[in-house]
Scaffold this motif. Structure first.
Motif, PDB file in Angstrom:
ATOM      1  N   PHE A 194      30.336  46.822  44.625  1.00 11.07           N
ATOM      2  CA  PHE A 194      30.089  45.968  43.463  1.00 11.07           C
ATOM      3  C   PHE A 194      31.413  45.430  42.943  1.00 11.07           C
ATOM      4  CE2 PHE A 194      29.923  45.264  38.912  1.00 11.07           C
ATOM      5  CZ  PHE A 194      28.749  44.548  38.736  1.00 11.07           C
ATOM      6  N   LEU A 195      31.413  44.147  42.568  1.00 12.34           N
ATOM      7  CA  LEU A 195      32.613  43.523  42.018  1.00 12.34           C
ATOM      8  C   LEU A 195      32.251  42.580  40.884  1.00 12.34           C
ATOM      9  CD1 LEU A 195      35.611  42.570  42.002  1.00 12.34           C
ATOM     10  CD2 LEU A 195      34.973  40.927  43.795  1.00 12.34           C
ATOM     11  N   ASP A 196      32.942  42.741  39.753  1.00 13.80           N
ATOM     12  CA  ASP A 196      32.903  41.761  38.669  1.00 13.80           C
ATOM     13  C   ASP A 196      34.320  41.210  38.520  1.00 13.80           C
ATOM     14  OD1 ASP A 196      32.811  40.245  36.389  1.00 13.80           O
ATOM     15  OD2 ASP A 196      32.013  41.809  35.084  1.00 13.80           O
ATOM     16  N   PRO A 197      34.569  39.967  38.980  1.00 14.49           N
ATOM     17  CA  PRO A 197      35.927  39.409  38.950  1.00 14.49           C
ATOM     18  C   PRO A 197      36.341  38.859  37.592  1.00 14.49           C
ATOM     19  CG  PRO A 197      34.450  37.826  39.929  1.00 14.49           C
ATOM     20  CD  PRO A 197      33.616  39.058  39.641  1.00 14.49           C
ATOM     21  N   MET A 198      35.413  38.874  36.617  1.00  9.76           N
ATOM     22  CA  MET A 198      35.718  38.436  35.253  1.00  9.76           C
ATOM     23  C   MET A 198      35.151  39.476  34.299  1.00  9.76           C
ATOM     24  SD  MET A 198      34.763  34.400  35.482  1.00  9.76           S
ATOM     25  CE  MET A 198      35.566  33.305  36.656  1.00  9.76           C
ATOM     26  N   GLN A 248      22.948  64.493  37.493  1.00 10.74           N
ATOM     27  CA  GLN A 248      24.143  63.669  37.609  1.00 10.74           C
ATOM     28  C   GLN A 248      24.832  63.897  38.955  1.00 10.74           C
ATOM     29  OE1 GLN A 248      26.878  63.994  34.357  1.00 10.74           O
ATOM     30  NE2 GLN A 248      25.310  63.779  32.792  1.00 10.74           N
ATOM     31  N   LYS A 249      25.420  62.805  39.464  1.00  8.19           N
ATOM     32  CA  LYS A 249      26.201  62.876  40.691  1.00  8.19           C
ATOM     33  C   LYS A 249      27.688  62.878  40.338  1.00  8.19           C
ATOM     34  CE  LYS A 249      24.830  59.896  43.769  1.00  8.19           C
ATOM     35  NZ  LYS A 249      24.377  58.601  44.320  1.00  8.19           N
ATOM     36  N   HIS A 250      28.503  63.316  41.274  1.00  6.41           N
ATOM     37  CA  HIS A 250      29.932  63.464  41.003  1.00  6.41           C
ATOM     38  C   HIS A 250      30.791  62.464  41.766  1.00  6.41           C
ATOM     39  CE1 HIS A 250      29.016  67.083  38.760  1.00  6.41           C
ATOM     40  NE2 HIS A 250      28.330  67.538  39.796  1.00  6.41           N
ATOM     41  N   GLU A 251      30.189  61.745  42.696  1.00 10.19           N
ATOM     42  CA  GLU A 251      30.927  60.756  43.465  1.00 10.19           C
ATOM     43  C   GLU A 251      30.088  59.503  43.636  1.00 10.19           C
ATOM     44  OE1 GLU A 251      34.005  61.051  44.373  1.00 10.19           O
ATOM     45  OE2 GLU A 251      34.274  63.173  43.848  1.00 10.19           O
ATOM     46  N   LEU A 252      30.741  58.352  43.725  1.00 12.86           N
ATOM     47  CA  LEU A 252      30.055  57.091  43.999  1.00 12.86           C
ATOM     48  C   LEU A 252      29.676  57.010  45.471  1.00 12.86           C
ATOM     49  CD1 LEU A 252      32.340  54.545  42.070  1.00 12.86           C
ATOM     50  CD2 LEU A 252      30.246  55.643  41.249  1.00 12.86           C
ATOM     51  N   ASP A 253      28.555  56.369  45.745  1.00  9.39           N
ATOM     52  CA  ASP A 253      28.159  56.123  47.125  1.00  9.39           C
ATOM     53  C   ASP A 253      28.913  54.936  47.717  1.00  9.39           C
ATOM     54  OD1 ASP A 253      26.321  58.209  47.115  1.00  9.39           O
ATOM     55  OD2 ASP A 253      24.711  56.938  46.357  1.00  9.39           O
ATOM     56  N   ALA A 254      29.319  54.007  46.868  1.00 11.46           N
ATOM     57  CA  ALA A 254      30.073  52.830  47.295  1.00 11.46           C
ATOM     58  C   ALA A 254      31.023  52.451  46.164  1.00 11.46           C
ATOM     59  CB  ALA A 254      29.133  51.670  47.637  1.00 11.46           C
ATOM     60  N   PRO A 255      32.156  51.813  46.474  1.00 10.24           N
ATOM     61  CA  PRO A 255      33.149  51.515  45.438  1.00 10.24           C
ATOM     62  C   PRO A 255      32.684  50.448  44.450  1.00 10.24           C
ATOM     63  CG  PRO A 255      33.792  50.512  47.516  1.00 10.24           C
ATOM     64  CD  PRO A 255      32.603  51.390  47.808  1.00 10.24           C
ATOM     65  N   ILE A 256      33.188  50.548  43.219  1.00 10.16           N
ATOM     66  CA  ILE A 256      32.879  49.601  42.141  1.00 10.16           C
ATOM     67  C   ILE A 256      34.199  49.069  41.604  1.00 10.16           C
ATOM     68  CG2 ILE A 256      31.900  49.373  39.813  1.00 10.16           C
ATOM     69  CD1 ILE A 256      29.869  51.546  40.633  1.00 10.16           C
ATOM     70  N   PHE A 257      34.284  47.726  41.515  1.00  8.28           N
ATOM     71  CA  PHE A 257      35.529  47.072  41.120  1.00  8.28           C
ATOM     72  C   PHE A 257      35.297  46.150  39.928  1.00  8.28           C
ATOM     73  CE2 PHE A 257      35.416  47.743  45.690  1.00  8.28           C
ATOM     74  CZ  PHE A 257      36.628  48.362  45.956  1.00  8.28           C
ATOM     75  N   GLY A 258      36.288  46.086  39.064  1.00  7.93           N
ATOM     76  CA  GLY A 258      36.304  45.123  37.972  1.00  7.93           C
ATOM     77  C   GLY A 258      37.699  44.557  37.845  1.00  7.93           C
ATOM     78  N   SER A 259      37.791  43.260  37.645  1.00  7.40           N
ATOM     79  CA  SER A 259      39.105  42.646  37.468  1.00  7.40           C
ATOM     80  C   SER A 259      39.014  41.530  36.443  1.00  7.40           C
ATOM     81  CB  SER A 259      39.652  42.111  38.795  1.00  7.40           C
ATOM     82  OG  SER A 259      38.810  41.105  39.331  1.00  7.40           O
ATOM     83  N   ASP A 260      40.144  41.163  35.905  1.00 12.93           N
ATOM     84  CA  ASP A 260      40.209  40.073  34.942  1.00 12.93           C
ATOM     85  C   ASP A 260      41.637  39.532  34.955  1.00 12.93           C
ATOM     86  OD1 ASP A 260      38.196  39.252  32.431  1.00 12.93           O
ATOM     87  OD2 ASP A 260      40.297  38.738  32.093  1.00 12.93           O
ATOM     88  N   ARG A 261      41.783  38.252  34.658  1.00 15.96           N
ATOM     89  CA  ARG A 261      43.129  37.674  34.648  1.00 15.96           C
ATOM     90  C   ARG A 261      43.907  38.083  33.405  1.00 15.96           C
ATOM     91  NH1 ARG A 261      41.787  31.260  33.405  1.00 15.96           N
ATOM     92  NH2 ARG A 261      40.719  31.576  31.412  1.00 15.96           N
ATOM     93  N   ASN A 262      43.192  38.506  32.372  1.00 15.92           N
ATOM     94  CA  ASN A 262      43.799  38.855  31.088  1.00 15.92           C
ATOM     95  C   ASN A 262      44.083  40.356  31.049  1.00 15.92           C
ATOM     96  OD1 ASN A 262      44.338  39.479  28.377  1.00 15.92           O
ATOM     97  ND2 ASN A 262      43.024  37.833  27.623  1.00 15.92           N
ATOM     98  N   ILE A 263      45.352  40.721  30.980  1.00 16.77           N
ATOM     99  CA  ILE A 263      45.711  42.138  30.996  1.00 16.77           C
ATOM    100  C   ILE A 263      45.146  42.874  29.790  1.00 16.77           C
ATOM    101  CG2 ILE A 263      47.922  41.727  29.823  1.00 16.77           C
ATOM    102  CD1 ILE A 263      47.073  44.424  32.487  1.00 16.77           C
ATOM    103  N   GLU A 264      45.011  42.187  28.658  1.00 10.88           N
ATOM    104  CA  GLU A 264      44.451  42.832  27.481  1.00 10.88           C
ATOM    105  C   GLU A 264      42.979  43.185  27.710  1.00 10.88           C
ATOM    106  OE1 GLU A 264      44.038  44.784  24.114  1.00 10.88           O
ATOM    107  OE2 GLU A 264      45.944  44.062  24.927  1.00 10.88           O
ATOM    108  N   MET A 265      42.233  42.332  28.414  1.00 10.35           N
ATOM    109  CA  MET A 265      40.851  42.647  28.745  1.00 10.35           C
ATOM    110  C   MET A 265      40.773  43.867  29.664  1.00 10.35           C
ATOM    111  SD  MET A 265      38.646  40.609  27.250  1.00 10.35           S
ATOM    112  CE  MET A 265      39.667  41.022  25.848  1.00 10.35           C
ATOM    113  N   VAL A 266      41.688  43.946  30.617  1.00  8.84           N
ATOM    114  CA  VAL A 266      41.699  45.090  31.527  1.00  8.84           C
ATOM    115  C   VAL A 266      42.000  46.370  30.754  1.00  8.84           C
ATOM    116  CG1 VAL A 266      42.798  46.102  33.565  1.00  8.84           C
ATOM    117  CG2 VAL A 266      42.373  43.639  33.469  1.00  8.84           C
ATOM    118  N   ARG A 267      42.898  46.274  29.779  1.00  5.58           N
ATOM    119  CA  ARG A 267      43.186  47.447  28.933  1.00  5.58           C
ATOM    120  C   ARG A 267      41.938  47.874  28.161  1.00  5.58           C
ATOM    121  NH1 ARG A 267      48.293  44.686  27.358  1.00  5.58           N
ATOM    122  NH2 ARG A 267      49.997  45.589  28.577  1.00  5.58           N
TER     123      ARG A 267
END
Length: 375
Positions: A194-198, A248-267
């Motif tokens: 999964f990826l959310d680039p914004m 509850q599970k302790h590990e993801l089955d597949a990787p999850i990513f999130g990114s943003d161009r704004n460093i403050e949003m990433v914080r």
């Protein structure tokens, strides 16, 4: 014992909520405008509050009374035996929705119901409960429709979409419940990258992580209002909570990513991920669209870019949408992308043919969830 309940949901999410309730064990599920009726026992009431990712609150209808005007509403409200629901030493509040020609102000309508209840208490006990609009023990919901008023107990209290992990918010954040619903609408499963680039303040990747780890949203809450009811079964509730913790599970089955161009949003996203203890599971990075690369060979992109209604400038955003389309087309072959937008002109700039469109609302804004197959 089987009871009828009513789950309130955001406009357009009634069908998604129906599927969720059925998966949780609800019976005779039927949709209404911004809500879903269903049946079940007390255990189901607790379970839905603890597990639901999509609904706002669960109401338990007490009575439907005639309410052509304020006098009739007051009189018929007072006929109900409120001692079955409110003890004198408990606080309560009344929330009202809907209206008719004579009862067209929700605060006034709520006041009539409140007056009827406390007047009944005074008549019986020469005492009355206190009102607490912020954190009441008992929360009463009143819905006016034509000449009737449906009076219900609110079992949830604070809206269930408030998971408690989001002290940091972007300018125009998605509600957690809408983010969870979007994951269902795009048929994302935890075995798919999964990826959310914004990602903004991180709501979509965080909700994806919570779903992947099978974390019940209600486990983060301090309380539910049903805990103050006279028929509250603490042992039953504890068993449901313990069961949820065990699942509850302790590990993801597949990787999850999130990114943003704004460093403050990433914080902000990182703060929110830490708040619900999933920061070590998902990957959050500052990445501009120009530099975005697929982190895996395939997966699902889901994002909610700005669409000029509340943030951003429509003309300036046109180049952003074009760049998003170019990056997806050139670099993300084998992926499926979903874009939530409330601006048709902007989505035309993406320059890709859609393979599906789902109308829905982001708050009061009409939007469309667009699907793109990237070959």
């Amino acid at each position: 014992m089987t009871n009828q309940y009513f789950a309130t949901v955001a406009r357009g999410l009634e069908e998604v909520a129906t599927k969720e309730l059925e998966n949780l064990g609800a019976k005779n599920v039927t949709t209404d405008f911004t809500g879903v009726y269903f049946e079940g026992d007390r255990a189901l009431l607790y379970k839905v509050n603890i597990w639901s990712r999509i609904i706002f609150r669960v109401l338990v209808p007490i009575s439907t009374i005639k309410s052509n005007n304020a006098e009739e509403l007051y009189k018929n409200t007072k006929k109900i035996d409120w001692s079955e629901h409110i003890q004198i030493d408990q606080t309560f509040a009344v929330n009202c929705t809907g209206r008719n020609p004579e009862l067209n102000h929700t605060h006034f309508t709520s006041l009539q119901i409140k007056n009827a209840i406390v007047d009944q208490q005074r008549d019986r006990y020469n005492r009355r409960s206190n009102i607490d609009v912020k954190n009441p023990d008992i929360l009463i919901n009143a819905h006016i429709y034509e000449n009737q008023c449906i009076l219900s107990l609110d079992s949830s209290g604070d809206s269930l979409h408030r998971r408690g992990y989001r002290p940091a918010m972007g300018v125009a954040p998605l509600k957690e419940s809408l983010a969870a619903a979007l994951l269902e609408m795009v048929n994302w499963t935890p075995d798919t990258p999964f990826l959310d680039p914004m990602c903004g303040s991180g709501i979509l990747p965080i909700e994806a992580t919570l779903k992947s780890l099978n974390v019940a949203p209600g486990l983060s809450r301090n309380r539910f209002n049903f805990e103050h009811w006279q028929d509250f079964d603490a042992d039953l509730c504890d068993r449901i909570i313990d069961d949820a913790i065990q699942q509850q599970k302790h590990e993801l089955d597949a990787p999850i990513f999130g990114s943003d161009r704004n460093i403050e949003m990433v914080r902000q996203a990182t703060i929110n991920a830490k708040k619900c203890d999933v920061n070590h599971h998902l990957k959050l990075n500052q990445v501009t669209l120009e530099n975005l690369e697929p982190p895996t060979d395939n997966g699902i992109i889901l994002c909610n870019p700005p669409y000029g209604k509340r943030i951003g400038n429509t003309q300036e955003l046109g180049s952003l949408y074009k760049l998003l389309g170019d990056v997806m087309k050139q670099r993300f072959k084998g992926w499926t992308a979903y874009i939530l937008s409330g601006n048709k002109e902007l989505t035309k700039k993406i320059g890709l043919r859609t393979s599906g469109r789902i109308p829905l609302y982001n708050g009061s804004l009409p939007c469309t969830l667009l699907r793109y197959e990237l070959y």
